[in-house]
Design a protein around this motif. Structure first.
Motif, PDB file in Angstrom:
ATOM      1  N   TYR A 149      -9.732  10.220   5.369  1.00 29.81           N
ATOM      2  CA  TYR A 149      -9.496  10.297   3.928  1.00 29.81           C
ATOM      3  C   TYR A 149     -10.216   9.167   3.200  1.00 29.81           C
ATOM      4  CZ  TYR A 149      -5.727  13.460   5.235  1.00 29.81           C
ATOM      5  OH  TYR A 149      -5.008  14.503   5.747  1.00 29.81           O
ATOM      6  N   CYS A 150     -10.489   9.399   1.937  1.00 28.71           N
ATOM      7  CA  CYS A 150     -11.072   8.369   1.083  1.00 28.71           C
ATOM      8  C   CYS A 150      -9.920   7.516   0.543  1.00 28.71           C
ATOM      9  CB  CYS A 150     -11.843   9.020  -0.060  1.00 28.71           C
ATOM     10  SG  CYS A 150     -12.559   7.825  -1.186  1.00 28.71           S
ATOM     11  N   LEU A 151      -9.915   6.243   0.861  1.00 27.91           N
ATOM     12  CA  LEU A 151      -8.866   5.346   0.382  1.00 27.91           C
ATOM     13  C   LEU A 151      -9.364   4.626  -0.862  1.00 27.91           C
ATOM     14  CD1 LEU A 151      -7.697   3.780   3.764  1.00 27.91           C
ATOM     15  CD2 LEU A 151      -6.952   5.902   2.681  1.00 27.91           C
ATOM     16  N   VAL A 152      -8.491   4.460  -1.832  1.00 32.68           N
ATOM     17  CA  VAL A 152      -8.874   3.807  -3.082  1.00 32.68           C
ATOM     18  C   VAL A 152      -7.887   2.688  -3.408  1.00 32.68           C
ATOM     19  CG1 VAL A 152      -9.988   5.845  -4.046  1.00 32.68           C
ATOM     20  CG2 VAL A 152      -7.578   5.448  -4.485  1.00 32.68           C
ATOM     21  N   ILE A 153      -8.356   1.761  -4.199  1.00 41.19           N
ATOM     22  CA  ILE A 153      -7.513   0.678  -4.698  1.00 41.19           C
ATOM     23  C   ILE A 153      -7.391   0.863  -6.201  1.00 41.19           C
ATOM     24  CG2 ILE A 153      -7.332  -1.813  -5.045  1.00 41.19           C
ATOM     25  CD1 ILE A 153      -8.953  -2.143  -2.461  1.00 41.19           C
ATOM     26  N   ASP A 154      -6.171   0.901  -6.687  1.00 40.69           N
ATOM     27  CA  ASP A 154      -5.917   1.018  -8.119  1.00 40.69           C
ATOM     28  C   ASP A 154      -5.249  -0.277  -8.577  1.00 40.69           C
ATOM     29  OD1 ASP A 154      -5.221   1.569 -10.706  1.00 40.69           O
ATOM     30  OD2 ASP A 154      -4.369   3.538 -10.266  1.00 40.69           O
ATOM     31  N   PRO A 155      -5.967  -1.135  -9.281  1.00 41.56           N
ATOM     32  CA  PRO A 155      -5.397  -2.430  -9.680  1.00 41.56           C
ATOM     33  C   PRO A 155      -4.250  -2.311 -10.686  1.00 41.56           C
ATOM     34  CG  PRO A 155      -7.554  -2.108 -10.667  1.00 41.56           C
ATOM     35  CD  PRO A 155      -7.331  -0.957  -9.726  1.00 41.56           C
ATOM     36  N   LYS A 156      -4.058  -1.134 -11.282  1.00 38.13           N
ATOM     37  CA  LYS A 156      -2.977  -0.961 -12.252  1.00 38.13           C
ATOM     38  C   LYS A 156      -1.642  -0.657 -11.590  1.00 38.13           C
ATOM     39  CE  LYS A 156      -5.554   2.027 -14.075  1.00 38.13           C
ATOM     40  NZ  LYS A 156      -6.217   3.140 -14.641  1.00 38.13           N
ATOM     41  N   VAL A 157      -1.667  -0.269 -10.326  1.00 36.44           N
ATOM     42  CA  VAL A 157      -0.432   0.091  -9.633  1.00 36.44           C
ATOM     43  C   VAL A 157       0.334  -1.173  -9.258  1.00 36.44           C
ATOM     44  CG1 VAL A 157       0.504   1.141  -7.540  1.00 36.44           C
ATOM     45  CG2 VAL A 157      -1.376   2.238  -8.747  1.00 36.44           C
ATOM     46  N   LYS A 158       1.635  -1.141  -9.503  1.00 35.28           N
ATOM     47  CA  LYS A 158       2.494  -2.260  -9.119  1.00 35.28           C
ATOM     48  C   LYS A 158       3.482  -1.752  -8.078  1.00 35.28           C
ATOM     49  CE  LYS A 158       2.256  -4.711 -13.471  1.00 35.28           C
ATOM     50  NZ  LYS A 158       2.984  -5.282 -14.587  1.00 35.28           N
ATOM     51  N   MET A 169       0.843  -1.171   0.000  1.00 40.89           N
ATOM     52  CA  MET A 169       0.000   0.000   0.000  1.00 40.89           C
ATOM     53  C   MET A 169       0.880   1.223   0.000  1.00 40.89           C
ATOM     54  SD  MET A 169      -1.754  -0.004   3.695  1.00 40.89           S
ATOM     55  CE  MET A 169      -0.682  -0.701   4.874  1.00 40.89           C
ATOM     56  N   SER A 170       0.302   2.316  -0.341  1.00 39.73           N
ATOM     57  CA  SER A 170       1.059   3.537  -0.506  1.00 39.73           C
ATOM     58  C   SER A 170       0.218   4.715  -0.024  1.00 39.73           C
ATOM     59  CB  SER A 170       1.418   3.672  -1.989  1.00 39.73           C
ATOM     60  OG  SER A 170       1.696   4.972  -2.333  1.00 39.73           O
ATOM     61  N   PHE A 171       0.848   5.630   0.697  1.00 42.41           N
ATOM     62  CA  PHE A 171       0.192   6.838   1.181  1.00 42.41           C
ATOM     63  C   PHE A 171       1.093   8.027   0.902  1.00 42.41           C
ATOM     64  CE2 PHE A 171      -1.661   3.540   3.832  1.00 42.41           C
ATOM     65  CZ  PHE A 171      -2.990   3.902   3.880  1.00 42.41           C
ATOM     66  N   LYS A 172       0.497   9.178   0.700  1.00 43.87           N
ATOM     67  CA  LYS A 172       1.284  10.398   0.568  1.00 43.87           C
ATOM     68  C   LYS A 172       1.992  10.666   1.890  1.00 43.87           C
ATOM     69  CE  LYS A 172      -1.458  12.781  -2.902  1.00 43.87           C
ATOM     70  NZ  LYS A 172      -2.195  14.004  -3.235  1.00 43.87           N
ATOM     71  N   ARG A 173       3.170  11.225   1.790  1.00 45.28           N
ATOM     72  CA  ARG A 173       3.965  11.501   2.981  1.00 45.28           C
ATOM     73  C   ARG A 173       3.206  12.367   3.988  1.00 45.28           C
ATOM     74  NH1 ARG A 173       9.429  11.582   4.357  1.00 45.28           N
ATOM     75  NH2 ARG A 173       9.994  11.005   2.251  1.00 45.28           N
TER      76      ARG A 173
END
Length: 136
Positions: free
Chosen positions: A36-45, A1-5
């Motif tokens: 915050y609204c969390l999203v899943i992007d299936p294109k992100v690796k 997972m990834s979040f903005k700093r």
């Protein structure tokens, strides 16, 4: 997972659940999702740049995951009868999964870890319950 700093700096990781395995990540994500609204992007690796994986301790893994479930429940979930029922039901399912892991691994270590995690979690729950009861 990834979040903005800026989100990581604002929300911050809780240092408390370190002994509970991966629940610190779940705790962070839960608290971030409240704001915050969390999203899943299936294109992100994503790629993990790390060394070799440390030796796997199955007993410790089960202990941390079960005690982590208790930690999360104590900290974040409203103690309604329905929520308590689902919490118990979840642990019943985890017990079945643990027994299957015992059979697959030919070891009682998963069950030992499950029971140790339940003991840790139940102790924490009693402490949290009596702490709240004392303040009323």
């Amino acid at each position: 997972m990834s979040f903005k700093r800026c989100v990581v700096e604002e929300i911050g990781f809780n240092k408390e659940p370190v002994a509970h395995g991966f629940v610190d990540i779940i705790d962070f994500t839960f608290r971030a999702s409240e704001k915050y609204c969390l999203v899943i992007d299936p294109k992100v690796k994503g790629y993990h740049r790390g060394g070799k994986v440390a030796l796997y301790n199955i007993k410790e893994n089960y202990e941390k995951r079960i005690s982590g479930n208790w930690y999360f429940f104590i900290k974040h979930i409203e103690k309604t009868p329905l929520n308590i029922f689902f919490f118990i039901w979840t642990h019943f399912g985890r017990l079945l999964e643990t027994l299957a892991a015992c059979l697959l691994n030919g070891s009682l270590d998963p069950l030992r870890g499950f029971l140790a995690g339940m003991k840790i979690g139940a102790t924490q729950y009693r402490k949290a319950f009596f702490r709240r009861g004392a303040t009323k």
